[in-house]
Design a protein around this motif. Sequence first.
Motif, mmCIF file in Angstrom:
data_model
loop_
_atom_site.group_PDB
_atom_site.id
_atom_site.type_symbol
_atom_site.label_atom_id
_atom_site.label_comp_id
_atom_site.label_asym_id
_atom_site.label_seq_id
_atom_site.Cartn_x
_atom_site.Cartn_y
_atom_site.Cartn_z
ATOM 1 N N UNK A 155 -10.049 3.372 -12.621
ATOM 2 C CA UNK A 155 -10.936 3.198 -13.781
ATOM 3 C C UNK A 155 -11.857 1.989 -13.627
ATOM 4 N N UNK A 156 -11.385 0.933 -12.964
ATOM 5 C CA UNK A 156 -12.125 -0.328 -12.956
ATOM 6 C C UNK A 156 -12.848 -0.636 -11.648
ATOM 7 N N UNK A 157 -12.269 -0.238 -10.539
ATOM 8 C CA UNK A 157 -12.765 -0.700 -9.241
ATOM 9 C C UNK A 157 -14.177 -0.187 -8.951
ATOM 10 N N UNK A 158 -15.041 -1.037 -8.380
ATOM 11 C CA UNK A 158 -16.378 -0.584 -7.976
ATOM 12 C C UNK A 158 -16.315 0.534 -6.933
ATOM 13 N N UNK A 159 -15.271 0.495 -6.083
ATOM 14 C CA UNK A 159 -15.084 1.543 -5.066
ATOM 15 C C UNK A 159 -13.638 2.051 -5.164
ATOM 16 N N UNK A 160 -13.390 3.004 -6.046
ATOM 17 C CA UNK A 160 -12.017 3.498 -6.234
ATOM 18 C C UNK A 160 -11.362 4.007 -4.964
ATOM 19 N N UNK A 161 -12.171 4.441 -4.009
ATOM 20 C CA UNK A 161 -11.615 4.971 -2.758
ATOM 21 C C UNK A 161 -10.989 3.877 -1.898
ATOM 22 N N UNK A 162 -11.141 2.607 -2.286
ATOM 23 C CA UNK A 162 -10.577 1.496 -1.507
ATOM 24 C C UNK A 162 -9.092 1.251 -1.788
ATOM 25 N N UNK A 163 -8.475 2.037 -2.660
ATOM 26 C CA UNK A 163 -7.088 1.760 -3.038
ATOM 27 C C UNK A 163 -6.146 1.721 -1.831
ATOM 28 N N UNK A 164 -6.190 2.679 -0.899
ATOM 29 C CA UNK A 164 -5.313 2.576 0.283
ATOM 30 C C UNK A 164 -5.557 1.295 1.077
ATOM 31 N N UNK A 165 -6.808 0.899 1.185
ATOM 32 C CA UNK A 165 -7.136 -0.331 1.900
ATOM 33 C C UNK A 165 -6.507 -1.539 1.204
ATOM 34 N N UNK A 166 -6.540 -1.556 -0.128
ATOM 35 C CA UNK A 166 -5.921 -2.653 -0.868
ATOM 36 C C UNK A 166 -4.421 -2.692 -0.599
ATOM 37 N N UNK A 167 -3.772 -1.530 -0.591
ATOM 38 C CA UNK A 167 -2.338 -1.493 -0.310
ATOM 39 C C UNK A 167 -2.040 -2.012 1.093
ATOM 40 N N UNK A 168 -2.866 -1.634 2.066
ATOM 41 C CA UNK A 168 -2.687 -2.144 3.428
ATOM 42 C C UNK A 168 -2.772 -3.667 3.452
ATOM 43 N N UNK A 169 -3.752 -4.202 2.755
ATOM 44 C CA UNK A 169 -3.955 -5.659 2.754
ATOM 45 C C UNK A 169 -2.826 -6.377 2.025
ATOM 46 N N UNK A 170 -2.377 -5.829 0.907
ATOM 47 C CA UNK A 170 -1.276 -6.446 0.174
ATOM 48 C C UNK A 170 -0.002 -6.406 1.008
ATOM 49 N N UNK A 171 0.248 -5.261 1.649
ATOM 50 C CA UNK A 171 1.426 -5.158 2.500
ATOM 51 C C UNK A 171 1.398 -6.173 3.624
ATOM 52 N N UNK A 172 0.235 -6.335 4.260
ATOM 53 C CA UNK A 172 0.107 -7.312 5.341
ATOM 54 C C UNK A 172 0.307 -8.730 4.827
ATOM 55 N N UNK A 173 -0.219 -9.017 3.642
ATOM 56 C CA UNK A 173 -0.080 -10.358 3.072
ATOM 57 C C UNK A 173 1.380 -10.667 2.738
ATOM 58 N N UNK A 174 2.100 -9.689 2.209
ATOM 59 C CA UNK A 174 3.495 -9.913 1.825
ATOM 60 C C UNK A 174 4.409 -10.051 3.041
ATOM 61 N N UNK A 175 3.956 -9.576 4.201
ATOM 62 C CA UNK A 175 4.772 -9.666 5.420
ATOM 63 C C UNK A 175 4.686 -11.037 6.080
ATOM 64 N N UNK A 176 3.752 -11.852 5.648
ATOM 65 C CA UNK A 176 3.562 -13.176 6.251
ATOM 66 C C UNK A 176 4.615 -14.148 5.703
ATOM 67 N N UNK A 177 5.318 -14.808 6.606
ATOM 68 C CA UNK A 177 6.322 -15.776 6.176
ATOM 69 C C UNK A 177 5.642 -17.012 5.598
ATOM 70 N N UNK A 178 6.286 -17.661 4.633
ATOM 71 C CA UNK A 178 5.732 -18.884 4.062
ATOM 72 C C UNK A 178 6.861 -19.735 3.497
ATOM 73 N N UNK A 179 6.618 -21.016 3.477
ATOM 74 C CA UNK A 179 7.552 -21.985 2.897
ATOM 75 C C UNK A 179 6.741 -23.198 2.468
ATOM 76 N N UNK A 180 6.597 -23.364 1.156
ATOM 77 C CA UNK A 180 5.772 -24.438 0.601
ATOM 78 C C UNK A 180 6.607 -25.634 0.149
ATOM 79 N N UNK A 181 7.833 -25.717 0.625
ATOM 80 C CA UNK A 181 8.734 -26.772 0.160
ATOM 81 C C UNK A 181 8.104 -28.153 0.290
ATOM 82 N N UNK A 182 7.612 -28.481 1.466
ATOM 83 C CA UNK A 182 7.054 -29.817 1.687
ATOM 84 C C UNK A 182 5.818 -30.054 0.832
ATOM 85 N N UNK A 183 4.962 -29.045 0.725
ATOM 86 C CA UNK A 183 3.743 -29.202 -0.068
ATOM 87 C C UNK A 183 4.062 -29.424 -1.541
#
Length: 263
Positions: A155-183
């Motif tokens: 309903x909102x996206x300028x390019x609704x067909x980009x939804x699979x691409x967004x899922x790919x990017x979110x999945x890749x982002x969530x797979x990245x390890x992180x630890x902000x303890x020191x920061x």
Amino acid sequence: MSYADVNGINLYYEIQGEGRPLVLLHGGLGSGEMFAPILPAFTANRRVILPDLQGHGRTADVDRPLDIRTMADDIAALIDHLGLEKPDVVGYSLGGGVGLHLALAHPQKVGKLVSASAGIRRNATHADILAQQGQVTGAAAEFMKETPMYESYQRLAPRPEDFPRLLDKIGAAMAVDFDLTDEVRGLSVPTLIVGSDADIVPAAHFVEIFNLLDGGLRDGGWMGEGRPKGGHALAILPGTTHYSLFMSPLFPAVAMAFLDQEG
């Protein structure tokens, strides 16, 4: 309803209400409108800025990874674009992480921060949730067509067909390890850490973050002299989950109590 060309992205935002500025950041696969059930509690005495983060809502994706640090820079640039003087920032889930990175990288641009349902170590996330996150790819788009997230995106996206691409990017982002303890130990912006009592990380993880901020390590004292010197605070919301916290009236109640507190 406006767009701002900032940091290489055409960022959509809305402004509602009057008063001191407050930037309200949504969760992953959502948009600013996900706060509709509780927005009146924020706009009652605040000028609320509701951006749609990269690739979400009405903000089209751009040719760069979905990186929470870059999204924090987007919001820093939006604050400058709007001429805001140290607005308070409230973020939930992805938005909570963006708000935290914003406060770490651009502390001079933020008044106070409320970071809700956002862990600071990937390995703090429950194992079953990590397994689910590993299945988030563009191939899952077909299975999500009956979900509110898909309906909202279409309903909102300028390019609704980009939804699979967004899922790919979110999945890749969530797979990245992180630890902000020191920061986080060096966080200078007064911050309220908020979690549900049944979140995607154990409630103890939010206590861990509070401990890093000098909180919960001693008795607070009759006059609050033992509270964290940075003005930080902690709230665990009863009867909520990661998926209901952003709609709970408890969320704006504790957030505004913290933001409106003097000192």
